[in-house]
Scaffold this motif. Structure first.
Motif, short mmCIF file in Angstrom:
data_model
loop_
_atom_site.label_atom_id
_atom_site.label_comp_id
_atom_site.label_asym_id
_atom_site.label_seq_id
_atom_site.Cartn_x
_atom_site.Cartn_y
_atom_site.Cartn_z
N ALA A 229 -0.89 4.30 -3.38
CA ALA A 229 -0.59 3.39 -2.03
C ALA A 229 -0.01 4.20 -0.89
CB ALA A 229 0.04 2.09 -2.44
N LYS A 230 1.06 4.83 -1.62
CA LYS A 230 1.74 5.96 -0.72
C LYS A 230 1.07 6.99 0.04
CE LYS A 230 6.18 5.08 -3.05
NZ LYS A 230 6.68 5.58 -4.01
N ARG A 231 0.10 7.68 -0.64
CA ARG A 231 -0.87 8.57 -0.31
C ARG A 231 -1.90 7.95 0.67
NH1 ARG A 231 -1.66 12.59 2.15
NH2 ARG A 231 -2.83 14.27 1.15
N LEU A 232 -2.30 6.94 0.66
CA LEU A 232 -3.22 6.22 1.62
C LEU A 232 -2.34 6.22 2.96
CD1 LEU A 232 -4.74 3.25 -0.14
CD2 LEU A 232 -5.94 5.54 0.28
N VAL A 233 -1.19 6.02 3.01
CA VAL A 233 -0.44 5.92 4.16
C VAL A 233 -0.27 7.51 4.80
CG1 VAL A 233 1.74 5.31 5.43
CG2 VAL A 233 0.98 4.02 3.55
N SER A 234 -0.03 8.37 4.19
CA SER A 234 0.50 9.77 4.71
C SER A 234 -1.03 10.38 5.04
CB SER A 234 1.09 10.49 3.47
OG SER A 234 0.28 10.63 2.26
N ALA A 235 -2.30 9.91 4.43
CA ALA A 235 -3.40 10.28 4.62
C ALA A 235 -4.15 9.52 5.80
CB ALA A 235 -4.52 10.14 3.50
N GLY A 236 -3.42 8.32 6.35
CA GLY A 236 -3.84 7.93 7.60
C GLY A 236 -5.04 6.86 7.23
N LEU A 237 -5.17 6.30 5.80
CA LEU A 237 -6.00 5.26 5.32
C LEU A 237 -5.53 4.06 5.13
CD1 LEU A 237 -8.00 7.26 2.78
CD2 LEU A 237 -8.88 6.62 5.14
N LEU A 238 -4.05 3.97 5.66
CA LEU A 238 -3.38 2.79 5.24
C LEU A 238 -2.33 2.74 6.38
CD1 LEU A 238 -2.86 -0.26 4.11
CD2 LEU A 238 -1.33 0.95 2.47
N LYS A 239 -2.15 1.97 7.43
CA LYS A 239 -1.30 1.93 8.51
C LYS A 239 0.40 2.00 7.89
CE LYS A 239 0.05 -0.57 12.83
NZ LYS A 239 1.49 -0.66 12.47
N GLU A 240 0.62 1.00 6.97
CA GLU A 240 2.02 1.16 6.30
C GLU A 240 2.06 0.28 4.99
OE1 GLU A 240 4.52 -0.81 9.43
OE2 GLU A 240 3.49 -2.55 8.92
N LEU A 241 2.85 0.58 4.14
CA LEU A 241 3.28 -0.11 2.79
C LEU A 241 3.54 -1.44 3.09
CD1 LEU A 241 4.81 2.63 0.55
CD2 LEU A 241 2.31 1.90 0.57
N GLY A 242 3.11 -2.59 2.27
CA GLY A 242 3.75 -3.93 2.68
C GLY A 242 5.20 -3.94 1.94
N ASN A 243 5.42 -3.01 1.22
CA ASN A 243 6.49 -3.24 0.23
C ASN A 243 6.84 -4.47 -0.32
OD1 ASN A 243 7.27 -0.71 0.91
ND2 ASN A 243 7.78 -1.36 3.13
N MET A 244 6.91 -4.19 -1.80
CA MET A 244 7.30 -5.43 -2.59
C MET A 244 8.54 -6.18 -2.37
SD MET A 244 8.16 -4.73 -6.71
CE MET A 244 9.79 -4.19 -6.41
N ARG A 245 8.04 -7.44 -2.28
CA ARG A 245 9.14 -8.48 -1.97
C ARG A 245 9.61 -9.15 -3.07
NH1 ARG A 245 5.39 -8.52 2.16
NH2 ARG A 245 6.22 -9.30 4.12
N GLY A 246 10.90 -9.98 -2.82
CA GLY A 246 11.76 -10.31 -3.89
C GLY A 246 11.08 -11.04 -4.85
N LEU A 247 11.94 -11.47 -6.02
CA LEU A 247 11.30 -11.93 -7.22
C LEU A 247 10.83 -13.37 -7.18
CD1 LEU A 247 12.10 -11.33 -10.80
CD2 LEU A 247 11.78 -13.52 -10.06
N ASP A 248 9.62 -13.81 -7.43
CA ASP A 248 9.13 -15.25 -7.44
C ASP A 248 8.10 -15.12 -8.26
OD1 ASP A 248 8.38 -17.80 -4.91
OD2 ASP A 248 7.98 -17.42 -7.01
N MET A 249 8.52 -15.66 -9.59
CA MET A 249 7.21 -15.46 -10.57
C MET A 249 5.86 -16.16 -10.25
SD MET A 249 9.26 -15.55 -14.37
CE MET A 249 10.49 -14.28 -14.57
#
Ligand code: 48N
Length: 307
Positions: A229-249
């Protein structure tokens, strides 16, 4: 299977030319725990050659794989088991950066050993033969290692699966397909200890494995978490990471399973790596979504291969 590497003549004589040894007959072998335990004779070179021949033959053969799975955690291993048993014709190669595969599934939560799995993911436990206690809406495996070691052994006993642990994916192979669209076409690999030391030595170049489908299950933490996922951003194939959100099972687990998909042509994300890509919630110490996401990733892989 690719032609086997040919090695020098392996007759016994070639071993003892260097250091003559007292010949020991096979008849001396004896498993006696009350008398004398005697092993069959061996030469050191035989051990080296037994490993080298097999390991490097499999590297040669798997330089072109049908499916590469990056990460042997609960999602990656669930995916590998589902795919390998359903499609025994596929050459499936698992790459795991750690010496010990299994990712975060050796413990339940806060270093406690029981593992909680919400229904219906308990179906997979019955398929593997992992015993559990039924608590109604969820089940509890008495030790997470019982689940992970059973799953690992089932995966590794599949004839079409090769796992290379202590081997890191340190980049993606990205080609332009016939229509000029970027697609992931394999992985760039290195021994993990080398990958972790690129700043101490220069030019320790990697190796490659090409495959029409790469399934990335690199989790959300650890030294290389959410790698693809991080490589997709640095390779220009993903604009930015969504970044994992808080816990909610109750939100996290269905979001991860239902969100498992091919995020760019040739690359499927599964498990907690997806939460970093999509920005979905985390679920904490419950593992049903890792199983469900891994199995869904295996169906996504066959969809891609069959189209
Ligand atoms: O167990 P993980 O980290 O990842 P998953 O997605 O299989 O399972 C995640 C799960 O254990 C949780 O995080 C639980 C459910 N908690 C959730 C929460 O809310 O906290 O396995 C990833 C594997 C590890 O073994 C890594 O060593 C490996 O992937 N890995 C890599 N292997 C090869 N090359 C890489 N670049 C790489 N990066 C990670």
């Amino acid at each position: 299977m690719a032609p086997a590497l040919t090695l020098p003549d392996e007759t016994h004589d070639s071993y003892t030319k260097a250091i003559p040894q007292k010949p020991v007959s096979q008849a001396d072998v004896q498993e006696d725990y009350h008398g004398e335990y005697r092993f069959a004779p061996i030469e050191e070179a035989q051990v080296s050659r037994a490993m080298i021949k097999r390991y490097f033959n499999q590297m040669y053969d798997r330089a072109i794989s049908d499916v590469v799975i990056v990460g042997a955690g609960s999602a990656g291993l669930s995916c590998a088991y589902s795919l390998a048993t359903r499609r025994p014709d596929l050459k499936i190669t698992i790459l795991e950066a750690n010496v010990a595969p299994g990712g975060g599934a050796w413990l339940g939560g806060q270093l406690m050993t029981p593992m909680v799995i919400r229904k219906p993911a308990d179906n997979f436990l019955r398929e593997l033969g992992v015993p559990y206690e039924d608590e109604g809406n969820f089940v509890v495996v008495k030790h997470a290692a019982l689940f992970t070691s059973t799953l690992l052994s089932k995966v590794l006993s599949q004839p079409n699966v090769v796992m290379m642990n202590a081997t890191a994916v340190e980049d993606l192979i990205i080609h332009a397909d016939y229509a000029g669209n970027q697609r992931v076409a394999g992985v760039v690999t290195n021994w993990t200890l080398v990958s972790l030391n690129h700043d101490t030595q220069s030019c320790m170049d990697p190796n490659t494995i090409t495959a029409p489908v790469v399934i990335s299950a690199t989790g959300h933490d650890g030294p290389m978490g959410a790698f693809s996922a991080k490589r997709l951003v640095s390779a220009g194939l993903l604009k930015e990471l969504g970044n994992m959100r808080g816990l909610d099972m109750n939100r996290a687990e269905p979001a991860i399973v239902n969100g498992t998909r091919e995020v760019v042509p040739g690359l499927i994300l599964t498990g907690m790596e997806l939460s970093e890509h999509d920005g979905s919630n985390r679920m904490g110490p419950t593992f049903g979504a890792m199983i469900g996401s891994g199995i869904k990733a295996s169906w996504e892989a066959t969809r891609i291969l069959e189209n």
